[in-house]
Design an enzyme around this catalytic site. Structure first.
Site, mmCIF file in Angstrom:
data_model
loop_
_atom_site.group_PDB
_atom_site.id
_atom_site.type_symbol
_atom_site.label_atom_id
_atom_site.label_comp_id
_atom_site.label_asym_id
_atom_site.label_seq_id
_atom_site.Cartn_x
_atom_site.Cartn_y
_atom_site.Cartn_z
ATOM 1 N N ARG B 8 -38.624 -36.126 42.396
ATOM 2 C CA ARG B 8 -37.441 -35.556 43.073
ATOM 3 C C ARG B 8 -37.752 -34.153 43.591
ATOM 4 O O ARG B 8 -37.275 -33.751 44.655
ATOM 5 C CB ARG B 8 -36.216 -35.550 42.153
ATOM 6 N N GLU B 55 -19.156 -39.869 46.968
ATOM 7 C CA GLU B 55 -20.363 -40.505 47.505
ATOM 8 C C GLU B 55 -20.064 -41.444 48.664
ATOM 9 O O GLU B 55 -20.833 -41.520 49.629
ATOM 10 C CB GLU B 55 -21.101 -41.269 46.391
ATOM 11 N N PHE B 80 -25.547 -44.182 41.511
ATOM 12 C CA PHE B 80 -24.413 -44.165 42.440
ATOM 13 C C PHE B 80 -24.843 -44.611 43.839
ATOM 14 O O PHE B 80 -24.083 -45.254 44.557
ATOM 15 C CB PHE B 80 -23.795 -42.768 42.495
ATOM 16 N N HIS B 106 -33.137 -39.461 39.901
ATOM 17 C CA HIS B 106 -32.858 -39.731 38.484
ATOM 18 C C HIS B 106 -32.782 -41.237 38.204
ATOM 19 O O HIS B 106 -31.919 -41.708 37.460
ATOM 20 C CB HIS B 106 -31.547 -39.063 38.043
ATOM 21 N N ASP B 114 -28.840 -38.440 29.078
ATOM 22 C CA ASP B 114 -27.540 -38.731 29.700
ATOM 23 C C ASP B 114 -27.108 -40.184 29.487
ATOM 24 O O ASP B 114 -25.929 -40.510 29.603
ATOM 25 C CB ASP B 114 -27.569 -38.404 31.198
ATOM 26 N N ARG B 164 -36.547 -38.205 37.550
ATOM 27 C CA ARG B 164 -36.216 -36.902 36.973
ATOM 28 C C ARG B 164 -37.406 -36.190 36.343
ATOM 29 O O ARG B 164 -37.576 -34.988 36.563
ATOM 30 C CB ARG B 164 -35.112 -37.071 35.931
#
Lengths: 279, 313
Positions: B8, B55, B80, B106, B114, B164
């Site tokens: 990323r 989004e 998402f 991610h 998470d 990530r």
């Protein structure tokens, strides 16, 4: 608006309704109610307000339009054909397997700026078009036409929030407020009213109009174009199926079809309106 | 070995590096410091929009820009990008064939602590099933940089998956390495089995090849950075020359790289195939390395599956 211009626009709206109905009849399916309620809106946009050129449908600085209630393709395609984007004869291929005129509007059809079908998404697209126009100093406007049932979708309010926040003053929306959705009246299914107050709270300039009065629609668009720092939502108070007595104010013709007798009667009513408006 | 860098981060820097073109517009949904679109935002603020936590609106604003001729890049977490806005990506990006790049960061288990709601393990599957979508999953800094440039030059819908955690560089030390959309890259030759991997599993596949070499097994390693369109030629060649294949991905074994390779093998060269990935389950909170070990996304498990594939010949 001069009386003569008003008469011509009203005549065009009546012709668009008839062409849309014939298109649906030939296809054997299609959405009558929502097409008829927005006939005056597309008439004013395509025959007066929008900077478009059927001979140069892709010109860079043209105004854009997203038919977010994409199932009302019959009235959109009838309008585009009558405005000269493609031959009226081509409407006979509507919904056929070898035609580009699908059940919902398609970007690849001349004059259509974006495909539609999944409700609640067109205002965001028009917002993007309007923002692009501002970023590139095109001096153009982006329009979105939504159904009143459609604004039950959450994404409409994401777009409303962003358009107000970004002060996208060249974005002009229409809510075709015909009060009826597929399953019944909005007040029975899921009432989004008061629509005007909601958009005002999201930072919009809001104008209520009689959605079947071409002069009120045209005046509202002119007023919207004067907005310096707010997008404008024109809440068009309309009647579902407007223009044919049996189609009016019912959900029966949302996607349903008239009997052969009802069809003949509808064509006769529209012919009478056209005859009365012709000089 | 060079510095570890997350894909990323490599992506964000590359986007800023190659983002000078005036038609490029970048959108984020309150995650610019995570997706790393912030590098572009800092350099070209006039072509960057943060739309907040919305989004769906972001994807369609990007689509609206693209209808006007822009190259739009929309950013959010992979979970998402592929899930929450699947409808927008399908109907408003891919169906109208718009030049919108959907960048999902991610991805996979290595979101870590998470937990499962943020661990995209189905995104490759969802994105590659949409007609006209190109799916890119780079493995390291160098490949991510080259893939970002290629994506910007490519016209059409694209899904770009980044991760990530910081990962080891591997491709820059490979002689003749180059990135091309739709082409896999052979990182190491071998004759007994072929290990085909994407994302951070490329590093594990290379380690697995070393483990296998210690046991006298010669493993070919292919970095399959484009999942769609898949490089059929390199897969068929590997099947014919090595006779056994293992796929490895930080993704559900259903629908991702393993499935894409299986489809090619079924059509053209049926050889034993072992798929390493998350075995049709959700993830869990935890340290990324512990999670990879827990779900079997390791060099050891790839090597083990290589031996199984060879035994099935």
């Amino acid at each position: 608006m001069l009386t003569e211009e008003k008469r011509k626009l009203e005549l065009e709206a009546a012709n668009i309704r008839k062409t849309a109905l014939e298109t649906i009849h030939t296809a054997g399916s299609g959405h009558i109610g929502g097409s008829f309620s927005m006939a005056e809106i597309v008439t004013v946009l395509f025959f007066k307000a929008m900077n478009i050129d059927p001979k140069d449908p892709d010109k860079k600085d043209r105004d854009r339009l997203v038919l977010s209630k994409g199932h009302c393709s019959p009235v959109m395609y009838a309008t585009l054909a009558r405005r000269g984007f493609f031959p009226v004869e081509h409407l006979k291929t509507f919904r056929k397997i070898d035609s580009d005129l699908s059940g919902h509007v398609e970007i690849h059809v001349p004059g259509v700026d974006m495909s539609g079908g999944s409700l609640g998404q067109g205002l965001s697209v028009a917002l993007g078009m309007a923002m692009y126009g501002k970023c590139n100093n095109l001096g153009n406007y982006a329009y979105a036409i939504m159904g009143d049932g459609e604004i039950q979708e959450g994404q409409i309010w994401e777009a409303a929030m962003a358009a107000g926040f970004f002060k996208v003053n060249n974005l002009i929306g229409f809510v075709d407020n015909n009060q009826i959705q597929l399953d019944g009246r909005l007040t029975e299914v899921m009432d989004p009213n008061p629509i005007d107050e909601k958009f005002r709270a999201f930072g919009w300039n809001v104008i209520n109009v009689n959605g079947h009065d071409v002069e009120e629609i045209a005046d509202a668009i002119e007023e919207a174009k004067k907005s310096k720092d707010k997008p404008t939502m024109i809440v068009a108070h309309t009647v579902k199926g407007k223009g044919v007595s049996v189609f009016e104010d019912t959900n029966r013709f949302h996607g349903g079809q008239p009997t052969p007798e009802e069809y003949d009667l509808a064509i006769k009513e529209l012919d009478d309106q056209i005859a009365a408006l012709e000089v | 070995m060079g510095e570890k860098i997350a894909t990323r981060v490599a992506y964000g820097k590359a986007l800023a590096e190659f983002g000078g073109r005036e038609d490029i517009y970048v959108f984020d949904s309150d995650l610019k410091t995570c997706t790393m679109s912030m590098y572009f935002a800092d350099k070209y603020p006039e072509r960057f929009f943060n739309v907040g936590i919305a989004e769906a609106n972001m994807v369609n604003i990007g689509a609206g820009f693209a209808t006007c001729g822009a190259t739009s890049l929309v950013h959010t977490f992979a979970i998402f990008a592929a899930g929450r806005v699947y409808d927008q990506v399908r109907n408003d990006v891919c169906y109208p064939r718009l030049n919108v790049k959907v960048v999902g960061s991610h991805a996979g288990l290595t979101v870590g602590e998470d937990g499962a709601t943020h661990q995209a393990l189905e995104d490759i599957s969802l994105m590659r099933t949409i007609p006209g979508m190109t799916v890119i999953v780079p493995c390291d800094d160098n490949e991510t940089r080259l893939a970002t440039k290629a994506m910007l030059d490519f016209k059409g819908p694209c899904y770009f998956r980044t991760g990530r955690p910081a990962v080891d560089p591997v491709t820059d030390s490979i002689p003749g390495y180059k990135f091309e959309i739709g082409k896999g890259c052979q990182l190491k030759d071998g004759s007994d089995v072929t290990l085909i991997a994407c994302g951070l599993m490329v590093q594990e596949a290379l380690k697995a090849a070393d483990l296998l070499a210690a046991e006298g097994i010669s493993a070919r390693v292919i970095d399959m950075a484009t999942i769609k369109p898949i490089d059929r030629e390199i897969i068929v060649k590997a099947a014919k020359e090595t006779g056994a294949i293992v796929t490895a991905e930080e993704h559900n074994i259903i629908g991702g790289l393993g499935s894409a390779v299986a489809e090619v093998l079924t059509d053209e060269a049926l050889v034993p195939l072992q798929r390493v990935g998350v075995n049709d389950t959700f993830g869990h909170s935890g340290n990324p390395l512990e999670l990879l070990a827990h779900y079997g996304l390791t060099a050891e498990n790839i090597a083990c599956n290589a031996k199984k594939a060879i035994a099935r010949k």
